[in-house]
Design an enzyme around this catalytic site. Structure first.
Site, PDB file in Angstrom:
ATOM      1  N   TYR A 471       0.824  -1.216   0.000  1.00  0.00           N
ATOM      2  CA  TYR A 471       0.000   0.000   0.000  1.00  0.00           C
ATOM      3  C   TYR A 471       0.857   1.264   0.000  1.00  0.00           C
ATOM      4  CZ  TYR A 471      -2.874  -3.825   1.790  1.00  0.00           C
ATOM      5  OH  TYR A 471      -3.481  -5.042   1.977  1.00  0.00           O
ATOM      6  N   HIS A 472       1.904   1.242  -0.832  1.00  0.00           N
ATOM      7  CA  HIS A 472       2.794   2.393  -1.013  1.00  0.00           C
ATOM      8  C   HIS A 472       2.860   2.778  -2.494  1.00  0.00           C
ATOM      9  CE1 HIS A 472       5.152   0.522   2.619  1.00  0.00           C
ATOM     10  NE2 HIS A 472       4.041   1.131   3.021  1.00  0.00           N
ATOM     11  N   PRO A 473       1.731   2.957  -3.181  1.00  0.00           N
ATOM     12  CA  PRO A 473       1.795   3.220  -4.626  1.00  0.00           C
ATOM     13  C   PRO A 473       2.336   4.610  -4.929  1.00  0.00           C
ATOM     14  CG  PRO A 473      -0.463   3.424  -3.844  1.00  0.00           C
ATOM     15  CD  PRO A 473       0.341   2.886  -2.695  1.00  0.00           C
TER      16      PRO A 473
END
Length: 536
Positions: A471-473
């Protein structure tokens, strides 16, 4: 759908998340400047956006989380992933794990060398210091009066320190300050909390600024497109309930809607890959092939061990959680202050590298991911979650249709074959740490991947089957001066006027860290760039 009155201000910001909240705060510091902040979600002033562990309640709640599903990832056997994204003031900082790490010198110097002057480590460090009030460290690498409070873990599990000592015995250097002079090493984590409360950017920035008469925060406002006169952005169309409204910008429109949302909004506005827009019947304002491309994220498996010592798994029952909640209410500590992980090791995948290029998270809980849900194991367990800081894989974001209400197509490519040797090495390092004393004395058995997974081929199969996005796009509106770049080094969208993108999407490459601190820094630095340009 009805048409409502038009809002008019100097700046219109789309998205009140990590970067957008910082940007709104800084631009509205000048009482002569008016700012409209459009946020599709609602208020942060709720219980579960205050209690640090409460963000888990919003993980799969569509009211507070965009909760999109990615398309099958061919690099991981067609796996489909749930992609949570904060839909609330504070954005993902209101629902994330509060892990506060910056990345290292090499990460940002790589940005500068990619055609982005002013974004090297020496340029961005002052902004990391500006945004921070460090409650644990001082000196030349930390701030003391910034909006975001950065604290040690409030009530760490004893095994968090056991992990640190085991990693040191396995050859990882001790490094008490992972946001200091050097990133490589292992320590208990630094988190965005203040007195036992989550310190999201909504609390840190917007709560201080929400009474300013020159800042208009509009919640429940879903942006549908940027409005143009010729090639100049002049406002934003947005839906609020059943009403279609516009927010006009006398100076600039700024998109801070995330690596997914900002790319989506540009394409809905006619800026993006020409063929894709034409296929959907969207009039093309500007052919910009890089919009939505260059999608990157960290990924890796949850490696889990059953433990002799009780962990959070033993407290995951109504009685224990009620006790923990009462303790938090009285003293603001205990289980309810637990962050996403309690210790981190930043390591090198190869010994000749200048800086660490991988990280290993330690968390005192074991669980099985099941789509958007988590199945907590019934037995005491801990997990190590490795990832590569700068993975090679690149995916993209595209529109599903011309309807703004439709979720976008998220097409990740998270496990490139060229990264597999380094990933295999990380699996071996995790096992080495868990086999080191004193951690070995606490281990009952390895649950995942388990002893049956031992050869390189078996480990690769495990990685492809069990690795998940972290969840680090980033990267879908990348900053640079090459044909694939979307914005320049001042965050201005190439080819048009009066439009900028200010969020994690502009990062050309990932940093070796969780990305919340990076996103806030982008908001801080962009605010100064915008102010400087306005003064010309």
């Amino acid at each position: 759908m009805t048409q409502s009155n038009e809002l008019v201000s100097d700046y219109v910001i789309v998205g009140g998340g990590s970067a957008g909240a910082a940007l709104a705060y800084r631009l509205s510091e000048n009482p002569a400047v008016s700012v409209t902040l459009l946020e599709a979600g609602g208020s942060y002033r709720k219980f579960f956006f205050t209690v640090p562990l409460g963000g888990a309640l919003a993980y799969d709640n569509p009211r507070y989380n965009w909760g999109e599903w990615a398309e099958p990832d061919a690099t991981r056997g067609g796996q489909r992933d749930y992609w949570p994204r904060g839909k609330v003031l504070g954005g993902s900082s209101s629902i994330n794990g509060q892990i506060f790490v910056r990345g290292n010198r090499e990460d940002y110097d790589r940005w500068r060398l990619a055609g982005n002057p002013g974004w090297g480590w020496d340029d961005v460090l002052p902004y990391f210091k500006k945004l921070e009030t460090s409650l644990a460290f001082g000196g030349e690498y930390h701030g003391k009066d910034g909006p975001v409070h950065v604290s040690p873990v409030c009530s760490p599990h004893p095994l968090a320190e056991t992990f640190v000592q085991a990693a040191i015995q396995a050859g990882v250097p001790a490094n008490p300050d992972l946001n200091g002079a050097r990133q490589e090493g292992v320590a208990q984590n630094q988190v965005s909390q203040f007195n036992g409360r989550r310190d999201s950017t909504a609390w840190a920035y917007l709560d201080r600024a929400r009474q300013r008469p020159n800042l208009n925060i509009v919640t429940g406002a879903m942006a549908t497109r940027v409005l143009f006169e010729g090639l100049r952005a002049v406002g934003v169309e947005f839906r609020r309930g059943s009403a279609l409204s516009t927010a006009r910008a006398r100076r600039e429109v700024i998109l801070s809607a995330s690596a997914v949302g900002s790319a989506k909004l540009l394409m809905l506005s006619g800026i993006g890959p020409e063929a894709h827009l034409k296929d959907l019947g969207i009039p093309v304002l500007l052919n910009r092939p890089g919009v939505g491309s260059n999608l990157q994220d960290h990924c890796g498996p949850w490696m889990t061990w059953e433990m002799r010592q009780p962990t959070m798994n033993n407290q995951y029952n109504p009685f224990s959680l009620a006790k923990a909640l009462l303790r938090w209410w009285r003293s603001k500590d205990g289980l309810m202050t637990m962050p996403g992980c309690e210790s981190i090791a930043f390591v090198k995948s190869q010994p000749d590298l200048k800086e660490a290029d991988a990280q290993i998270h330690f968390t005192p809980v074991g669980l099985e991911h099941q789509g958007s849900k988590h199945q907590i194991y019934k037995f005491a367990s801990v997990s190590l979650i490795p990832n590569l800081g700068n993975p090679i894989g690149r995916g993209d974001v595209r529109l599903r249709s011309a309807d703004p209400a439709d979720a976008p197509l998220i097409r990740p490519a998270l496990m490139d074959e060229r990264d597999l040797p380094a990933f295999v090495g990380l699996i071996h390092l995790c096992r080495k740490i868990m086999e080191s004393t004193p951690m070995r004395e606490q281990v009952v058995r390895e649950v995942s991947p388990g002893p049956a997974v031992s050869t390189e081929a078996e480990i690769v199969a495990y990685l492809k089957a069990k690795s998940l996005p972290h969840y680090h796009p980033v990267g879908t509106c990348k900053m640079g001066d090459d044909p694939a770049a979307v914005v320049d080094a001042r965050c201005r969208v190439h080819g048009v006027n009066g439009l900028r993108v200010v969020d994690a999407s502009i990062a050309p490459t990932l940093v070796n860290a969780n990305t919340n601190a990076m996103a806030i820094m982008i908001g801080e630095r962009a605010a100064d760039l915008i102010k400087a340009d306005a003064a010309l």
